[in-house]
Write a protein that holds these residues in place. Structure first.
Motif, short mmCIF file in Angstrom:
data_model
loop_
_atom_site.label_atom_id
_atom_site.label_comp_id
_atom_site.label_asym_id
_atom_site.label_seq_id
_atom_site.Cartn_x
_atom_site.Cartn_y
_atom_site.Cartn_z
N ASN A 277 0.93 -1.27 0.22
CA ASN A 277 0.12 -0.16 0.02
C ASN A 277 0.84 1.27 -0.04
O ASN A 277 0.61 2.32 0.82
CB ASN A 277 -0.99 -0.01 1.10
CG ASN A 277 -2.13 -1.21 1.22
OD1 ASN A 277 -3.11 -0.89 0.24
ND2 ASN A 277 -1.79 -2.10 1.67
N SER A 278 1.98 1.26 -0.86
CA SER A 278 2.77 2.31 -1.08
C SER A 278 3.39 2.84 0.22
O SER A 278 3.23 4.28 0.42
CB SER A 278 2.13 3.54 -1.77
OG SER A 278 1.57 3.06 -2.99
N GLY A 279 3.71 2.13 1.27
CA GLY A 279 4.28 2.48 2.59
C GLY A 279 5.47 1.77 2.78
O GLY A 279 6.07 1.01 1.87
N ALA A 280 6.21 2.00 3.89
CA ALA A 280 7.47 1.20 4.32
C ALA A 280 7.38 1.13 5.79
O ALA A 280 7.23 2.10 6.61
CB ALA A 280 8.41 2.10 3.83
N LEU A 281 7.89 -0.13 6.27
CA LEU A 281 8.00 -0.37 7.65
C LEU A 281 9.41 0.30 8.15
O LEU A 281 10.33 -0.02 7.39
CB LEU A 281 8.15 -2.01 7.87
CG LEU A 281 8.48 -2.40 9.28
CD1 LEU A 281 7.25 -1.90 10.21
CD2 LEU A 281 8.40 -3.94 9.36
N GLY A 282 9.42 1.09 9.08
CA GLY A 282 10.53 1.70 9.61
C GLY A 282 11.10 0.89 10.87
O GLY A 282 10.89 -0.05 10.99
N THR A 283 12.32 1.44 11.19
CA THR A 283 13.12 1.05 12.40
C THR A 283 12.33 1.66 13.69
O THR A 283 11.80 2.76 13.65
CB THR A 283 14.31 1.35 12.50
OG1 THR A 283 14.56 2.59 12.11
CG2 THR A 283 14.92 0.56 11.24
N ALA A 284 12.66 1.07 14.90
CA ALA A 284 12.33 1.71 16.05
C ALA A 284 12.59 3.27 16.02
O ALA A 284 13.56 3.47 16.04
CB ALA A 284 12.68 0.94 17.25
N GLY A 285 11.55 4.18 16.54
CA GLY A 285 11.87 5.47 16.64
C GLY A 285 11.73 6.26 15.33
O GLY A 285 11.88 7.51 15.44
N SER A 286 11.30 5.34 14.11
CA SER A 286 11.53 6.45 13.02
C SER A 286 10.14 7.28 12.85
O SER A 286 10.31 8.17 12.18
CB SER A 286 11.44 5.31 12.00
OG SER A 286 10.42 4.27 11.91
N SER A 287 9.17 6.90 13.56
CA SER A 287 7.86 7.85 13.26
C SER A 287 7.20 7.93 14.63
O SER A 287 6.52 8.89 14.69
CB SER A 287 6.93 7.04 12.37
OG SER A 287 6.48 5.84 12.76
N ASP A 288 7.47 7.28 15.83
CA ASP A 288 6.83 7.53 17.06
C ASP A 288 7.38 8.71 17.44
O ASP A 288 6.19 9.23 18.18
CB ASP A 288 7.24 6.43 18.10
CG ASP A 288 6.52 6.28 19.06
OD1 ASP A 288 5.09 6.45 19.01
OD2 ASP A 288 6.82 5.72 20.17
N TYR A 289 8.21 9.38 17.22
CA TYR A 289 8.60 10.73 17.84
C TYR A 289 7.56 11.78 17.42
O TYR A 289 7.35 12.84 18.00
CB TYR A 289 9.82 11.18 17.55
CG TYR A 289 10.19 11.49 16.00
CD1 TYR A 289 9.88 12.69 15.45
CD2 TYR A 289 10.45 10.65 15.00
CE1 TYR A 289 9.96 13.14 14.31
CE2 TYR A 289 10.52 10.98 13.67
CZ TYR A 289 10.27 12.22 13.25
OH TYR A 289 10.40 12.77 11.86
N THR A 290 6.77 11.52 16.24
CA THR A 290 5.61 12.46 15.74
C THR A 290 4.47 12.43 16.77
O THR A 290 3.58 13.10 16.33
CB THR A 290 5.47 12.43 14.39
OG1 THR A 290 4.66 10.79 14.18
CG2 THR A 290 6.70 12.55 13.42
N PHE A 291 4.28 11.54 17.78
CA PHE A 291 3.04 11.34 18.71
C PHE A 291 3.49 11.74 19.95
O PHE A 291 4.49 11.61 20.29
CB PHE A 291 2.51 9.92 18.50
CG PHE A 291 2.13 9.71 17.07
CD1 PHE A 291 1.00 9.69 16.77
CD2 PHE A 291 3.17 8.96 16.20
CE1 PHE A 291 0.38 9.44 15.52
CE2 PHE A 291 2.72 8.58 14.75
CZ PHE A 291 1.35 8.73 14.59
N THR A 292 2.70 11.89 20.72
CA THR A 292 2.80 12.20 22.33
C THR A 292 1.81 11.34 22.80
O THR A 292 0.66 11.08 22.55
CB THR A 292 2.30 13.50 22.77
OG1 THR A 292 3.35 14.41 22.18
CG2 THR A 292 2.46 13.68 24.37
N ARG A 293 2.25 10.51 23.77
CA ARG A 293 1.40 9.42 24.39
C ARG A 293 0.38 10.41 25.48
O ARG A 293 1.02 10.94 26.41
CB ARG A 293 2.15 8.24 25.12
CG ARG A 293 2.88 7.48 24.25
CD ARG A 293 3.17 6.05 24.77
NE ARG A 293 2.10 5.24 24.89
CZ ARG A 293 2.33 4.07 25.47
NH1 ARG A 293 3.15 3.56 25.91
NH2 ARG A 293 1.13 3.16 25.59
#
Length: 244
Positions: free
Chosen positions: A117-133
């Motif tokens: 679906n035109s995406g890519a699995l990243g490594t740990a920390g590759s996108s989580d920084y864009t969220f706040t828990r």
């Protein structure tokens, strides 16, 4: 205030399919809670929360009890909580939370969904920084005043209080008051709401995007297709994204 993140997903799933998925998700949460802290909800806050969330989606009591009993047995599977990060179409950051008894199977499926679906699995920390828990508590709104509730809860960590509406599996609309807290204040907020005797429909830890990306309808459909693939997978507990 009034972000209402939980209720702005921009797409509607079939209600009965969603209920079935909710039952599976909460059933796993009950199993993990029992294995972590025992079968007594009075002394196991995580189990207490899972049972509460089950009530919030009308999970039958006998199904809740069966999950607790099953988790107490030696033959029940052990689930691992694994978080996967990546990017979907048009640079949308995606975080997938899973509970799995077979991480090899799960990561293979998650990677496949991204790739197809035109995406890519990243490594740990590759996108989580864009969220706040955040801790997100959904309360039955009847008899509650937003301003009074916010003043009452601000000392125990309320960061945002707002009203939202949601349809149940029968199509009826219900009003809720939503309380957001910092991740670190989740436990004390849960205790405060219990002490006040408020009708808590659900209590969850969510990833709220720090910023969102606006897409055209056609672009959004591409991202939604990927998100739906994740949500159809029984190993997936929650999916978060930065699509506006």
């Amino acid at each position: 205030m009034g972000r209402a993140f939980e209720f702005r997903k921009g797409r509607k799933m079939k209600r009965w399919d969603r209920m079935s998925k909710d039952f599976t998700r909460i059933g796993k949460e009950i199993v993990m809670a029992v294995k972590e802290g025992g079968p007594n909800p009075d002394s196991n806050a995580r189990l207490r929360t899972a049972i509460q969330n089950g009530k919030g989606v009308n999970m039958p009591k006998d199904r809740v009890d069966a999950a607790i009993k099953r988790a107490s047995g030696k033959d029940e599977k052990d689930y691992q909580e694994v978080v996967y990060e990546g990017y979907g179409p048009h640079g949308i950051a995606i975080v997938v939370e899973t509970a799995t008894d077979n991480p090899t199977r799960t990561v293979s499926n998650v990677r496949l969904y991204f790739n197809r679906n035109s995406g890519a699995l990243g490594t740990a920390g590759s996108s989580d920084y864009t969220f706040t828990r955040k801790g997100v508590f959904k309360l039955a709104a009847e008899g509650l005043d937003r301003d009074e509730l916010e003043l009452d809860l601000i000392d125990v960590g309320a960061e945002d209080v707002y009203e939202a509406h949601e349809e149940d599996e029968h199509g009826a609309e219900h009003a809720y008051m939503v309380v957001e807290t910092a991740f670190t204040d989740f436990g004390q907020m849960q205790k405060a709401l219990e002490a006040k005797g408020l009708n808590v429909v659900s209590a969850t830890l969510q990833r709220v995007p720090n910023t969102t990306v606006a897409l055209s309808d056609e672009q959004a459909e591409e991202v939604e297709k990927l998100i739906e693939k994740f949500e159809e997978d029984e190993d997936v507990q929650a999916v978060y994204h930065t699509m506006g």
